[in-house]
Design an enzyme around this catalytic site. Structure first.
Site, mmCIF file in Angstrom:
data_model
loop_
_atom_site.group_PDB
_atom_site.id
_atom_site.type_symbol
_atom_site.label_atom_id
_atom_site.label_comp_id
_atom_site.label_asym_id
_atom_site.label_seq_id
_atom_site.Cartn_x
_atom_site.Cartn_y
_atom_site.Cartn_z
ATOM 1 N N LYS A 221 -24.199 -121.453 26.952
ATOM 2 C CA LYS A 221 -23.372 -121.357 25.810
ATOM 3 C C LYS A 221 -21.760 -121.049 26.152
ATOM 4 O O LYS A 221 -21.502 -120.866 27.336
ATOM 5 C CB LYS A 221 -23.722 -119.947 25.206
ATOM 6 C CG LYS A 221 -25.044 -120.203 24.152
ATOM 7 C CD LYS A 221 -25.487 -119.046 23.231
ATOM 8 C CE LYS A 221 -26.455 -119.388 22.250
ATOM 9 N NZ LYS A 221 -26.887 -118.638 21.352
ATOM 10 N N ARG A 255 -34.689 -117.922 25.727
ATOM 11 C CA ARG A 255 -34.654 -119.146 24.950
ATOM 12 C C ARG A 255 -33.820 -120.185 25.818
ATOM 13 O O ARG A 255 -32.429 -119.740 25.976
ATOM 14 C CB ARG A 255 -34.122 -118.722 23.609
ATOM 15 C CG ARG A 255 -34.276 -120.244 22.733
ATOM 16 C CD ARG A 255 -33.596 -119.941 21.259
ATOM 17 N NE ARG A 255 -33.609 -121.153 20.717
ATOM 18 C CZ ARG A 255 -32.727 -121.811 20.248
ATOM 19 N NH1 ARG A 255 -31.637 -121.729 20.980
ATOM 20 N NH2 ARG A 255 -32.879 -123.115 19.661
#
Length: 275
Positions: A221, A255
């Site tokens: 991210k 995840r």
């Protein structure tokens, strides 16, 4: 701490990896990579072989500013993939990343095992009641606004307290609708800037007041690659570093795009805990 997935109890006292399979053309990292059955099956087999407990399929890109697609388009993208995966891997536990109750219902009917909702029911008033009727595990994430507006909604007086208040209300609502297995996702990158994401990670253990499993979605991210002045493709080492911190703070599910490295993190942290 266990969740019931299609009649099997999954023990989350030992952290698990959830492999990401995006079937969108515009995901921030792997959008458009898996275009045909061979690529989809090969990537899924790779993640399962590397140790993924769950495969999370997303057909609606939730990256900041992503294009909105219709429910019909989302359905067209995701339902054939669920059918394909269950035919090839009958024991697979498919998680469906959707905020739409009709997609959730159709996906579970097609053989998916759990629903991963970025909006915790805020974007579809029927989602929580639908999940309650389906009697499946529900991952609820903290987010404000929509994927199209969330970047402008990162104002907080007290980030951690506001997230905990949000989950207190959402968990109570879910319980009222008969949802037994709830996983909370604090929503790294969703209506949070880089500084706030690191504040959240630093204080992640404060979310344990809900006595629920925590899912951390840190994989590649922007909080990583912007801090390191690089790109998502070069953010694996940073992802591994932050996943390690998340595990030390009690995360139950990672995840990730890169399952092998996540499983290595889990294995090493487990060794610390038993030694």
């Amino acid at each position: 701490m266990t969740i019931n997935c299609k009649g099997s109890l999954i023990d989350l006292s030992t952290p698990k990896a959830m492999g990401i399979l995006n079937v969108t053309p515009d995901s921030f990292y792997d959008g458009g990579q898996y275009k045909d059955e061979y690529q989809i099956l090969s990537q899924t087999e790779k993640m399962l072989t590397e140790g993924a407990t769950f495969i999370d399929i997303g057909a609606y890109s939730s990256r900041p500013g992503a294009d909105h697609i219709s429910e019909e388009e989302e359905k067209k993208r995701i339902l054939p993939i669920i059918t394909l995966l269950l035919k090839k891997f009958p024991e697979i536990l498919v998680s469906v990343d959707t905020f739409r109750s009709e997609i959730a219902k159709r996906s579970i009917e097609a053989g998916a095992a759990l629903i991963n909702d970025i909006s915790a029911g805020n974007l579809d008033k029927n989602m929580i009641s639908t999940v309650g009727e389906l009697k499946i595990p529900y991952i609820m994430m903290h987010m404000k606004g929509t994927p199209q507006t969330m970047k402008s909604m990162d104002q907080y007086e007290d980030l951690i307290n506001e997230i905990n208040l949000y989950f207190s209300k959402k968990v109570a609502q879910a319980r009222q609708h008969g949802i037994n297995d709830i996983i909370i996702d604090p929503g790294f990158g969703f209506a949070k800037n880089v500084t706030q994401n690191f504040e959240l990670l630093k204080n992640l253990e404060l979310l344990h007041i809900h006595n629920l499993p925590i899912l951390a979605g840190l994989s590649r991210k922007s909080m990583i690659y912007k801090t390191l002045n690089t790109e998502p493709a070069q953010a694996l080492n940073g992802t591994t570093s932050l996943n390690t911190i998340a595990l030390l703070k009690g995360t139950s599910i990672l995840r990730v795009h890169d399952v092998k490295e996540a499983i290595e993190c889990i294995t090493l942290i487990n060794q610390i805990r038993v030694s």
